[in-house]
Design a protein around this motif. Structure first.
Motif, PDB file in Angstrom:
ATOM      1  N   LYS A 179      50.106  53.541  15.596  1.00  0.00           N
ATOM      2  CA  LYS A 179      50.725  52.067  15.836  1.00  0.00           C
ATOM      3  C   LYS A 179      49.561  51.048  15.496  1.00  0.00           C
ATOM      4  O   LYS A 179      48.597  51.243  15.413  1.00  0.00           O
ATOM      5  CB  LYS A 179      51.016  51.940  17.289  1.00  0.00           C
ATOM      6  CG  LYS A 179      51.926  52.659  18.116  1.00  0.00           C
ATOM      7  CD  LYS A 179      53.267  52.430  17.867  1.00  0.00           C
ATOM      8  CE  LYS A 179      54.444  53.124  18.440  1.00  0.00           C
ATOM      9  NZ  LYS A 179      55.713  52.663  18.085  1.00  0.00           N
ATOM     10  N   ASP A 180      50.318  50.462  14.667  1.00  0.00           N
ATOM     11  CA  ASP A 180      49.305  49.113  14.200  1.00  0.00           C
ATOM     12  C   ASP A 180      48.223  49.762  13.323  1.00  0.00           C
ATOM     13  O   ASP A 180      47.056  49.105  13.457  1.00  0.00           O
ATOM     14  CB  ASP A 180      48.681  48.305  15.444  1.00  0.00           C
ATOM     15  CG  ASP A 180      49.725  47.841  16.330  1.00  0.00           C
ATOM     16  OD1 ASP A 180      50.760  47.524  15.847  1.00  0.00           O
ATOM     17  OD2 ASP A 180      49.374  48.118  17.605  1.00  0.00           O
ATOM     18  N   GLY A 181      48.641  50.461  12.364  1.00  0.00           N
ATOM     19  CA  GLY A 181      47.577  51.262  11.602  1.00  0.00           C
ATOM     20  C   GLY A 181      46.686  52.221  12.184  1.00  0.00           C
ATOM     21  O   GLY A 181      45.532  52.558  11.553  1.00  0.00           O
ATOM     22  N   ARG A 182      46.524  52.463  13.452  1.00  0.00           N
ATOM     23  CA  ARG A 182      45.695  53.269  14.020  1.00  0.00           C
ATOM     24  C   ARG A 182      46.225  54.501  14.951  1.00  0.00           C
ATOM     25  O   ARG A 182      47.378  54.456  15.321  1.00  0.00           O
ATOM     26  CB  ARG A 182      44.531  52.278  15.048  1.00  0.00           C
ATOM     27  CG  ARG A 182      45.331  51.521  16.105  1.00  0.00           C
ATOM     28  CD  ARG A 182      44.107  51.023  16.927  1.00  0.00           C
ATOM     29  NE  ARG A 182      44.474  50.022  17.742  1.00  0.00           N
ATOM     30  CZ  ARG A 182      44.033  49.617  18.853  1.00  0.00           C
ATOM     31  NH1 ARG A 182      42.652  49.885  18.894  1.00  0.00           N
ATOM     32  NH2 ARG A 182      44.657  48.582  19.611  1.00  0.00           N
ATOM     33  N   MET A 183      45.585  55.422  15.189  1.00  0.00           N
ATOM     34  CA  MET A 183      46.061  56.503  15.821  1.00  0.00           C
ATOM     35  C   MET A 183      46.279  56.010  17.373  1.00  0.00           C
ATOM     36  O   MET A 183      45.372  55.702  18.145  1.00  0.00           O
ATOM     37  CB  MET A 183      44.886  57.678  15.990  1.00  0.00           C
ATOM     38  CG  MET A 183      45.473  59.042  16.382  1.00  0.00           C
ATOM     39  SD  MET A 183      46.366  59.579  14.878  1.00  0.00           S
ATOM     40  CE  MET A 183      45.015  60.059  13.735  1.00  0.00           C
ATOM     41  N   ALA A 184      47.499  56.400  17.696  1.00  0.00           N
ATOM     42  CA  ALA A 184      47.938  56.118  19.179  1.00  0.00           C
ATOM     43  C   ALA A 184      48.157  57.067  20.301  1.00  0.00           C
ATOM     44  O   ALA A 184      47.730  57.011  21.369  1.00  0.00           O
ATOM     45  CB  ALA A 184      49.276  55.266  19.048  1.00  0.00           C
ATOM     46  N   ALA A 185      48.524  58.313  19.811  1.00  0.00           N
ATOM     47  CA  ALA A 185      48.839  59.565  20.614  1.00  0.00           C
ATOM     48  C   ALA A 185      48.839  60.719  19.769  1.00  0.00           C
ATOM     49  O   ALA A 185      49.385  60.751  18.483  1.00  0.00           O
ATOM     50  CB  ALA A 185      50.122  59.280  21.426  1.00  0.00           C
TER      51      ALA A 185
END
Length: 261
Positions: A179-185
């Protein structure tokens, strides 16, 4: 009679372990990956009068894993452990590992719930998956950064190398959402073998919680592994964590004990 196992016993050993293939995930995986002729792994079997297997002990470096259907020759296998490399950990099905407790002066004991997922109990088929990605070695650093941001995760120095090894050898896989260019889950497997796999590393970045992202990663991962004809298993240590996995279809099958001196 306890004997050192060779590959001529492999089929008989695997048939014996297969009756509880989830509980024997580590033994099966170690035998499949490393066999019977290495300096860091040994397998012993307790054979009855007719050559039937009555118990098994696997050593992987200083980790020992005993298994039997009910009673195990704890005294006999203990002599082998005492004569081998120093014991770092004795682990396995609680009812079996507990039989060794009177023999060793264990100073540390940990017990975890052990749950299994089979095709017939899986409840979350057909979830959205177009934003879920199968990790490669190129994603390792992003995964480690996310894990490092989560206070519940224990940060090990070897975590990066271990994850690279797992992905490279295909003894595990990781699915993630960005999400938003970064690891979320993310959610992962480890100790994969031809029969089963263990779920590990289920987590969500603190900024993206309460959206069901990790649960969806886990469910999609489980669906793919089940479609390969394998079962899944996992450890958990509190009922709240267990309830999340039980919604997917995991069922408790016992307790796992880990002892060290």
């Amino acid at each position: 009679m306890i004997v050192k196992a060779e590959d001529t016993l492999n089929e008989q050993i695997m048939d014996y372990l297969d009756e509880e293939k989830a509980m024997n995930l580590f033994i099966i995986g170690d035998i499949e990956n490393f066999g019977y002729d290495t300096d860091f792994q040994d397998i012993w079997v307790d054979l009855g009068e007719k050559g039937e297997i009555q118990g098994i002990l696997l050593r992987y470096f200083g980790n020992y894993l005993p298994y039997a259907k009910e009673e195990i020759d704890a005294a006999g296998f203990s002599e082998i452990i005492k004569d081998g490399p120093p014991l770092d950990m004795l682990s396995g099905k609680k009812e079996i590992v507990d039989q060794f407790q009177p023999i060793f002066l264990f100073t540390s004991k940990k017990e975890l719930y052990f749950a299994e997922l089979e095709e017939g109990t899986f409840t979350m088929k057909g979830l959205k998956r177009d934003d879920i990605t199968y990790a490669t070695v190129d994603d390792v650093d992003d995964i480690i950064v996310m894990h490092s941001s989560i206070k519940e995760f224990q940060r090990r120095e070897s975590a990066r190398e271990s994850l690279i090894q797992t992905l490279t050898t295909q003894t595990g896989r990781t699915y993630f959402i960005k999400k938003d260019g970064r690891m979320a889950a993310s959610a992962a497997t480890t100790a994969e073998n031809s029969r089963s796999a263990m779920i590990v590393g289920v987590c969500t970045h603190v900024d993206y919680r309460q959206q069901g992202l990790a649960s969806r990663c886990t469910a999609v991962l489980c669906e793919d592994v089940l479609n390969e004809g394998k079962t899944l298993c996992l450890f958990y240590n509190n009922p709240r964590a267990g309830s999340i996995y039980k919604r997917i279809g995991f069922k408790d099958i016992g307790m796992w004990s880990m002892y060290s001196e």
